[in-house]
Design a protein around this motif. Structure first.
Motif, PDB file in Angstrom:
ATOM      1  N   ASN A  33      -0.229   4.475 -22.450  1.00 14.44           N
ATOM      2  CA  ASN A  33      -1.407   4.093 -21.667  1.00 14.44           C
ATOM      3  C   ASN A  33      -1.129   2.797 -20.914  1.00 14.44           C
ATOM      4  OD1 ASN A  33      -2.725   6.262 -22.749  1.00 14.44           O
ATOM      5  ND2 ASN A  33      -3.959   5.075 -24.177  1.00 14.44           N
ATOM      6  N   GLY A  34      -1.564   2.751 -19.668  1.00 13.21           N
ATOM      7  CA  GLY A  34      -1.406   1.547 -18.867  1.00 13.21           C
ATOM      8  C   GLY A  34      -0.032   1.357 -18.258  1.00 13.21           C
ATOM      9  N   SER A  35       0.826   2.373 -18.320  1.00 12.00           N
ATOM     10  CA  SER A  35       2.187   2.216 -17.799  1.00 12.00           C
ATOM     11  C   SER A  35       2.309   2.567 -16.317  1.00 12.00           C
ATOM     12  CB  SER A  35       3.170   3.054 -18.617  1.00 12.00           C
ATOM     13  OG  SER A  35       2.858   4.429 -18.519  1.00 12.00           O
ATOM     14  N   GLY A  36       1.258   3.138 -15.710  1.00 17.59           N
ATOM     15  CA  GLY A  36       1.285   3.409 -14.275  1.00 17.59           C
ATOM     16  C   GLY A  36       1.444   4.865 -13.881  1.00 17.59           C
ATOM     17  N   LYS A  37       1.276   5.775 -14.819  1.00 12.01           N
ATOM     18  CA  LYS A  37       1.428   7.205 -14.500  1.00 12.01           C
ATOM     19  C   LYS A  37       0.456   7.640 -13.404  1.00 12.01           C
ATOM     20  CE  LYS A  37       0.512   8.375 -18.697  1.00 12.01           C
ATOM     21  NZ  LYS A  37       0.295   7.079 -19.335  1.00 12.01           N
ATOM     22  N   SER A  38      -0.791   7.279 -13.541  1.00 16.79           N
ATOM     23  CA  SER A  38      -1.796   7.650 -12.535  1.00 16.79           C
ATOM     24  C   SER A  38      -1.526   6.961 -11.206  1.00 16.79           C
ATOM     25  CB  SER A  38      -3.201   7.291 -13.021  1.00 16.79           C
ATOM     26  OG  SER A  38      -3.532   8.064 -14.154  1.00 16.79           O
ATOM     27  N   ASN A  39      -0.970   5.767 -11.246  1.00 18.26           N
ATOM     28  CA  ASN A  39      -0.657   5.056 -10.006  1.00 18.26           C
ATOM     29  C   ASN A  39       0.447   5.755  -9.220  1.00 18.26           C
ATOM     30  OD1 ASN A  39      -2.599   3.176 -10.562  1.00 18.26           O
ATOM     31  ND2 ASN A  39      -1.185   1.719 -11.470  1.00 18.26           N
ATOM     32  N   ILE A  40       1.341   6.439  -9.904  1.00 22.50           N
ATOM     33  CA  ILE A  40       2.372   7.224  -9.213  1.00 22.50           C
ATOM     34  C   ILE A  40       1.711   8.357  -8.435  1.00 22.50           C
ATOM     35  CG2 ILE A  40       4.355   8.746  -9.536  1.00 22.50           C
ATOM     36  CD1 ILE A  40       5.049   6.995 -12.020  1.00 22.50           C
ATOM     37  N   ILE A  41       0.781   9.050  -9.077  1.00 21.48           N
ATOM     38  CA  ILE A  41       0.052  10.130  -8.399  1.00 21.48           C
ATOM     39  C   ILE A  41      -0.782   9.560  -7.256  1.00 21.48           C
ATOM     40  CG2 ILE A  41      -1.643  11.976  -8.697  1.00 21.48           C
ATOM     41  CD1 ILE A  41       1.110  12.389 -10.135  1.00 21.48           C
ATOM     42  N   ASP A  42      -1.440   8.420  -7.497  1.00 21.81           N
ATOM     43  CA  ASP A  42      -2.232   7.774  -6.443  1.00 21.81           C
ATOM     44  C   ASP A  42      -1.369   7.428  -5.231  1.00 21.81           C
ATOM     45  OD1 ASP A  42      -4.487   7.943  -7.989  1.00 21.81           O
ATOM     46  OD2 ASP A  42      -4.485   5.825  -8.582  1.00 21.81           O
ATOM     47  N   SER A  43      -0.125   7.022  -5.461  1.00 21.27           N
ATOM     48  CA  SER A  43       0.747   6.671  -4.339  1.00 21.27           C
ATOM     49  C   SER A  43       1.072   7.893  -3.488  1.00 21.27           C
ATOM     50  CB  SER A  43       2.032   6.006  -4.841  1.00 21.27           C
ATOM     51  OG  SER A  43       2.869   6.937  -5.506  1.00 21.27           O
ATOM     52  N   ILE A  44       1.258   9.030  -4.130  1.00 17.67           N
ATOM     53  CA  ILE A  44       1.524  10.268  -3.381  1.00 17.67           C
ATOM     54  C   ILE A  44       0.293  10.648  -2.563  1.00 17.67           C
ATOM     55  CG2 ILE A  44       2.040  12.729  -3.585  1.00 17.67           C
ATOM     56  CD1 ILE A  44       3.572  11.996  -6.193  1.00 17.67           C
ATOM     57  N   LEU A  45      -0.872  10.597  -3.188  1.00 18.06           N
ATOM     58  CA  LEU A  45      -2.108  10.928  -2.477  1.00 18.06           C
ATOM     59  C   LEU A  45      -2.358   9.964  -1.322  1.00 18.06           C
ATOM     60  CD1 LEU A  45      -4.409  11.775  -5.522  1.00 18.06           C
ATOM     61  CD2 LEU A  45      -3.340  13.372  -3.920  1.00 18.06           C
ATOM     62  N   PHE A  46      -2.052   8.685  -1.527  1.00 19.43           N
ATOM     63  CA  PHE A  46      -2.219   7.681  -0.475  1.00 19.43           C
ATOM     64  C   PHE A  46      -1.375   8.030   0.753  1.00 19.43           C
ATOM     65  CE2 PHE A  46      -0.934   3.691   1.560  1.00 19.43           C
ATOM     66  CZ  PHE A  46      -2.178   3.139   1.843  1.00 19.43           C
ATOM     67  N   CYS A  47      -0.157   8.487   0.520  1.00 17.92           N
ATOM     68  CA  CYS A  47       0.731   8.851   1.636  1.00 17.92           C
ATOM     69  C   CYS A  47       0.193  10.030   2.434  1.00 17.92           C
ATOM     70  CB  CYS A  47       2.125   9.174   1.116  1.00 17.92           C
ATOM     71  SG  CYS A  47       3.011   7.720   0.555  1.00 17.92           S
ATOM     72  N   PHE A  48      -0.564  10.889   1.778  1.00 16.54           N
ATOM     73  CA  PHE A  48      -1.150  12.042   2.463  1.00 16.54           C
ATOM     74  C   PHE A  48      -2.555  11.755   2.983  1.00 16.54           C
ATOM     75  CE2 PHE A  48       2.018  14.336  -0.180  1.00 16.54           C
ATOM     76  CZ  PHE A  48       2.712  14.923   0.863  1.00 16.54           C
ATOM     77  N   GLY A  49      -2.994  10.498   2.867  1.00 16.02           N
ATOM     78  CA  GLY A  49      -4.301  10.121   3.383  1.00 16.02           C
ATOM     79  C   GLY A  49      -5.452  10.544   2.494  1.00 16.02           C
ATOM     80  N   LEU A  50      -5.178  10.779   1.230  1.00 17.65           N
ATOM     81  CA  LEU A  50      -6.213  11.188   0.282  1.00 17.65           C
ATOM     82  C   LEU A  50      -6.464  10.060  -0.708  1.00 17.65           C
ATOM     83  CD1 LEU A  50      -4.778  14.738  -0.429  1.00 17.65           C
ATOM     84  CD2 LEU A  50      -6.605  14.146   1.156  1.00 17.65           C
ATOM     85  N   SER A  51      -7.547  10.155  -1.445  1.00 15.73           N
ATOM     86  CA  SER A  51      -7.812   9.165  -2.484  1.00 15.73           C
ATOM     87  C   SER A  51      -8.281   9.879  -3.739  1.00 15.73           C
ATOM     88  CB  SER A  51      -8.857   8.150  -2.033  1.00 15.73           C
ATOM     89  OG  SER A  51     -10.106   8.772  -1.877  1.00 15.73           O
ATOM     90  N   THR A  52      -8.179   9.189  -4.871  1.00 18.55           N
ATOM     91  CA  THR A  52      -8.555   9.800  -6.141  1.00 18.55           C
ATOM     92  C   THR A  52     -10.022   9.596  -6.466  1.00 18.55           C
ATOM     93  OG1 THR A  52      -7.840   7.822  -7.313  1.00 18.55           O
ATOM     94  CG2 THR A  52      -6.250   9.612  -7.105  1.00 18.55           C
ATOM     95  N   SER A  53     -10.677   8.655  -5.815  1.00 11.23           N
ATOM     96  CA  SER A  53     -12.109   8.456  -6.086  1.00 11.23           C
ATOM     97  C   SER A  53     -12.843   8.004  -4.851  1.00 11.23           C
ATOM     98  CB  SER A  53     -12.303   7.439  -7.196  1.00 11.23           C
ATOM     99  OG  SER A  53     -11.710   6.212  -6.869  1.00 11.23           O
TER     100      SER A  53
END
Length: 53
Positions: A33-53
């Motif tokens: 927990n807290g190691s950045g797994k979700s942030n890796i996914i967020d970075s991919i979504l950011f590149c495609f112009g999407l957001s998680t929330s």
């Protein structure tokens, strides 16, 4: 088209440069927990112009 590698620097919890290889087939991102797994996914979504929330 396939993403081969993710390079992060100064993105959310990744202050230092981090390179994450994504191999053909099946890639699993694991860590405590807290190691950045979700942030890796967020970075991919950011590149495609999407957001998680």
């Amino acid at each position: 088209m396939q993403i081969a590698k993710i390079s992060l620097k100064n993105f959310k919890s990744f202050s230092r440069k981090a390179e994450i290889p994504l191999y053909p087939g099946f890639t699993v991102i694991t860590g405590p927990n807290g190691s950045g797994k979700s942030n890796i996914i967020d970075s991919i979504l950011f590149c495609f112009g999407l957001s998680t929330s």
